[in-house]
Design a protein around this motif. Structure first.
Motif, mmCIF file in Angstrom:
data_model
loop_
_atom_site.group_PDB
_atom_site.id
_atom_site.type_symbol
_atom_site.label_atom_id
_atom_site.label_comp_id
_atom_site.label_asym_id
_atom_site.label_seq_id
_atom_site.Cartn_x
_atom_site.Cartn_y
_atom_site.Cartn_z
ATOM 1 N N VAL A 1 0.808 -1.227 0.000
ATOM 2 C CA VAL A 1 0.000 0.000 0.000
ATOM 3 C C VAL A 1 0.842 1.278 0.000
ATOM 4 O O VAL A 1 0.292 2.373 0.039
ATOM 5 N N VAL A 2 2.147 1.166 -0.039
ATOM 6 C CA VAL A 2 3.027 2.339 -0.043
ATOM 7 C C VAL A 2 3.827 2.351 -1.341
ATOM 8 O O VAL A 2 4.388 1.329 -1.746
ATOM 9 N N TYR A 3 3.883 3.538 -1.966
ATOM 10 C CA TYR A 3 4.555 3.678 -3.260
ATOM 11 C C TYR A 3 5.658 4.729 -3.193
ATOM 12 O O TYR A 3 5.479 5.780 -2.576
ATOM 13 N N LYS A 4 6.759 4.412 -3.845
ATOM 14 C CA LYS A 4 7.837 5.375 -4.014
ATOM 15 C C LYS A 4 7.614 6.099 -5.330
ATOM 16 O O LYS A 4 7.509 5.477 -6.384
ATOM 17 N N VAL A 5 7.524 7.424 -5.249
ATOM 18 C CA VAL A 5 7.302 8.248 -6.430
ATOM 19 C C VAL A 5 8.568 9.049 -6.700
ATOM 20 O O VAL A 5 9.068 9.742 -5.803
ATOM 21 N N GLU A 6 9.093 8.950 -7.902
ATOM 22 C CA GLU A 6 10.293 9.688 -8.293
ATOM 23 C C GLU A 6 9.906 10.717 -9.355
ATOM 24 O O GLU A 6 9.373 10.358 -10.406
ATOM 25 N N LEU A 7 10.178 11.980 -9.038
ATOM 26 C CA LEU A 7 9.802 13.101 -9.900
ATOM 27 C C LEU A 7 11.048 13.872 -10.325
ATOM 28 O O LEU A 7 11.983 14.026 -9.529
ATOM 29 N N THR A 8 11.045 14.361 -11.541
ATOM 30 C CA THR A 8 12.176 15.126 -12.060
ATOM 31 C C THR A 8 11.714 16.525 -12.454
ATOM 32 O O THR A 8 10.944 16.679 -13.412
#
Length: 231
Positions: A17-24
């Motif tokens: 239920v937990v997500y790692k979000v990578e933004l640039t």
């Protein structure tokens, strides 16, 4: 605070239920370790999430978003990111950022509040590798502590860093701490008068911790957490 747009580089699961979000972002983002960004879902709909990466690594934004099926607030953000491939943010926000004064640092996280402490931990170890830092991370089960192995390895690499995982429902063979995460801190540190404490988690936990820590000598000028702007 000016707005900026980010490309959604990756969204990957850390737990069920937990997500790692990578933004640039197009340009490096000016923020301090321990601050948060606002995700702009609409003109009057801006949702806060702690920045997980340290301030020295500001060419990207990392978020840890807990989004089970009952949490539309977070699920809608992930759905927008997946469908559009970009998102508008503003930040850094908040006054509970790392403000090291030479004191020993205690970091306390409940659940995905870990992202707040993760940013501060990485920054503190870079700024002063000899600083004494202890991270208490609480979860229902060990599997909720999704960077358990990485933190264990980091503690082995930095002798002045201590990782203290705390679980509410330990499995057979668990030899770590159990129960409420802030109570584990009080067991280890009966005198907090010479510590800096940074805390992230549910508002109820933050309020109880503030009251209990005061009994251990911790003054409010050495207690940091975004919750304290509201409670």
């Amino acid at each position: 605070m000016s707005e900026f747009q980010c490309k959604v580089t990756a969204i990957s699961p850390l737990t069920e239920v937990v997500y790692k979000v990578e933004l640039t972002p197009a340009q490096p983002v000016d923020f301090k370790a321990g601050q948060y960004i606002m995700v702009h879902m609409g003109e009057k709909d801006k949702r806060p999430f702690s920045i997980a990466n340290p301030a020295f690594d500001n060419g990207r934004i990392e978020l840890h978003i807990g989004a089970d099926e009952k949490n539309a607030y977070a699920t809608e953000v992930l759905d927008r990111m997946r469908s559009e491939g970009k998102i508008t943010l503003s930040g850094g926000h908040g006054e509970a950022n790392l403000q090291s004064d030479g004191s020993d640092i205690i970091l306390i996280a409940g659940g995905t509040g870990f992202s707040y402490t993760w940013s501060i931990l990485q920054q503190a170890l870079k700024d002063n590798p000899d600083a004494n830092v202890t991270l208490y991370w609480g979860g229902r089960n060990q599997s909720d502590l999704y960077l358990f192995d990485e933190l264990t390895a980091l503690a082995a690499k930095h002798p002045n860093f201590t990782f203290a995982p705390v679980v509410e429902f330990p499995e057979e063979g668990w030899q770590g701490k159990t129960g409420w995460v802030h109570k584990a801190v009080m067991t280890d540190h009966t005198d907090l008068s010479n510590k800096q404490v940074y805390i992230a988690g549910r508002f109820e936990m933050a309020k109880v911790a503030r009251d209990d820590f005061a009994k251990c000598g911790l003054t409010t000028d050495k207690l940091f957490g975004d919750a304290y702007a509201f409670i």
